[in-house]
Write a protein that holds these residues in place. Structure first.
Motif, PDB file in Angstrom:
ATOM      1  N   GLY A  54      35.673  26.486  76.670  1.00 33.17           N
ATOM      2  CA  GLY A  54      35.193  25.807  75.477  1.00 33.17           C
ATOM      3  C   GLY A  54      33.718  25.486  75.560  1.00 33.17           C
ATOM      4  N   SER A  57      29.607  22.128  71.801  1.00 34.94           N
ATOM      5  CA  SER A  57      29.482  21.970  70.351  1.00 34.94           C
ATOM      6  C   SER A  57      30.833  21.720  69.684  1.00 34.94           C
ATOM      7  N   GLN A  58      31.920  21.973  70.424  1.00 39.27           N
ATOM      8  CA  GLN A  58      33.271  21.783  69.900  1.00 39.27           C
ATOM      9  C   GLN A  58      33.845  20.416  70.255  1.00 39.27           C
ATOM     10  N   PRO A 241      33.061  22.333  63.479  1.00 37.07           N
ATOM     11  CA  PRO A 241      33.223  23.035  64.754  1.00 37.07           C
ATOM     12  C   PRO A 241      34.175  22.344  65.747  1.00 37.07           C
ATOM     13  N   LEU A 242      34.607  21.132  65.451  1.00 35.60           N
ATOM     14  CA  LEU A 242      35.271  20.328  66.477  1.00 35.60           C
ATOM     15  C   LEU A 242      36.658  20.857  66.835  1.00 35.60           C
ATOM     16  N   GLN A 243      36.883  20.975  68.145  1.00 37.42           N
ATOM     17  CA  GLN A 243      38.188  21.349  68.682  1.00 37.42           C
ATOM     18  C   GLN A 243      38.764  20.270  69.597  1.00 37.42           C
ATOM     19  N   THR A 268      39.839  17.341  60.736  1.00 34.77           N
ATOM     20  CA  THR A 268      39.941  18.161  61.950  1.00 34.77           C
ATOM     21  C   THR A 268      41.410  18.372  62.315  1.00 34.77           C
ATOM     22  N   ALA A 271      42.139  20.194  65.648  1.00 37.35           N
ATOM     23  CA  ALA A 271      41.530  19.693  66.884  1.00 37.35           C
ATOM     24  C   ALA A 271      42.550  18.950  67.735  1.00 37.35           C
TER      25      ALA A 271
END
Length: 296
Positions: A54, A57-58, A241-243, A268, A271
């Motif tokens: 990963g 930025s996530q 972008p969030l995971q 999200t 996520a």
């Protein structure tokens, strides 16, 4: 150190958002701020995400204050020295400020500026100075006799500022605050809520005139939560972008920051979320923290 991970649990609004949700209860915290068990959970979750391929930025890590954000950022940098960008650790207010910044850029609006506690205190001191020194002005403003001796003190301003912040967090307007005067019990102080509501309206007018983009910490969080709910472009810029989203010291969440977390959660849904905290370790109750709310 005892930790209870609960996999895929249905916890309140977060579960309603349909996300992969982990809850960590870190009982028996060791040491002071920045060295608790929930911090170690957060650090290891971020490192595991990066080791699995990963990207930073996530990832988003939320903490209650700038101090705890700095300390956690330093721990992450020690644990993962390979980072080429800064660690994505932010206080709730800093993240809210970033959301407002996205909105400003997308709408060509002035960039927001943050009213510090000192700024807020200076405004309140100026507004209260006349009524503190002049009984006629205090009469006109509706301040009851019971509090007049305190009007010019730092302690009174601190309590008023906390009141306004809690009001903003709960969506209570100046007018609604004033209306509470009619709902006091027999032990209340007639006129107090109405005077406080009037002062809140004056405070809002003064801060709005000083700078259209000047905002205080409570308003930042409330406005950011609203923007995440209603503005798809802002939500995509802030959360797209969030995971992996982690909330450190979740026992310190207030009504306002809970609303921000809830709004972000709904944006999200794919996520992985981790809320880490210990309801018995809360220290921000006087600032509106709701220690067990993240378990509901």
């Amino acid at each position: 150190q005892i930790m209870h991970p609960l996999l895929n649990i249905g916890a309140g609004n977060l579960a309603q958002a349909g996300m992969h949700f982990f809850l960590h209860l870190a009982h028996g915290r060791l040491g002071g701020a920045g060295v608790g068990g929930d911090d170690r959970i957060v650090v290891e979750e971020v490192v595991a995400h990066l080791e699995a391929g990963g990207d930073l930025s996530q990832v988003l890590v939320l903490t209650p204050s700038r101090l705890t954000a700095t300390m956690l950022r330093e721990r992450l940098e020690e644990r993962w020295p390979h980072a080429t960008t800064g660690m994505p650790v932010h206080s709730h207010q800093a993240f809210g400020f970033a959301v407002l910044g996205h909105h400003a850029r997308l709408t060509d609006a002035p960039a927001p500026t943050l009213l510090t506690g000192a700024d807020q205190d200076a405004v309140l001191a100026e507004l209260l100075a006349s009524v503190a020194q002049d009984d006629a002005a205090a009469d006109a403003a509706g301040w009851p006799e019971a509090v007049r001796a305190a009007l010019g003190t730092q302690g009174f301003r601190d309590q008023v500022r906390d009141l306004f912040m809690r009001a903003v967090e709960h969506g209570v307007t100046a007018g609604e605050l004033a209306e509470l005067d009619d709902r006091q019990g027999p032990d209340g102080t007639p006129g107090l809520w109405r005077a406080a509501g009037r002062l809140m309206r004056e405070y809002e007018q003064v801060t709005a005139l000083s700078s259209q983009a000047a905002v205080d910490a409570a308003w930042v969080v409330a406005a950011a939560a609203d923007l995440l709910v209603v503005d798809d472009e802002v939500a995509e810029a802030a959360a797209g972008p969030l995971q992996l989203v982690l909330v450190d010291d979740a026992q310190e969440l207030t009504a306002g920051t809970l609303a921000l977390v809830d709004a972000l959660a709904r944006r999200t849904p794919r996520a992985r979320w981790v809320l880490a905290g210990d309801p018995d370790a809360a220290v921000q109750g006087f600032r509106g923290a709701r220690p067990g709310a993240f378990l509901e």
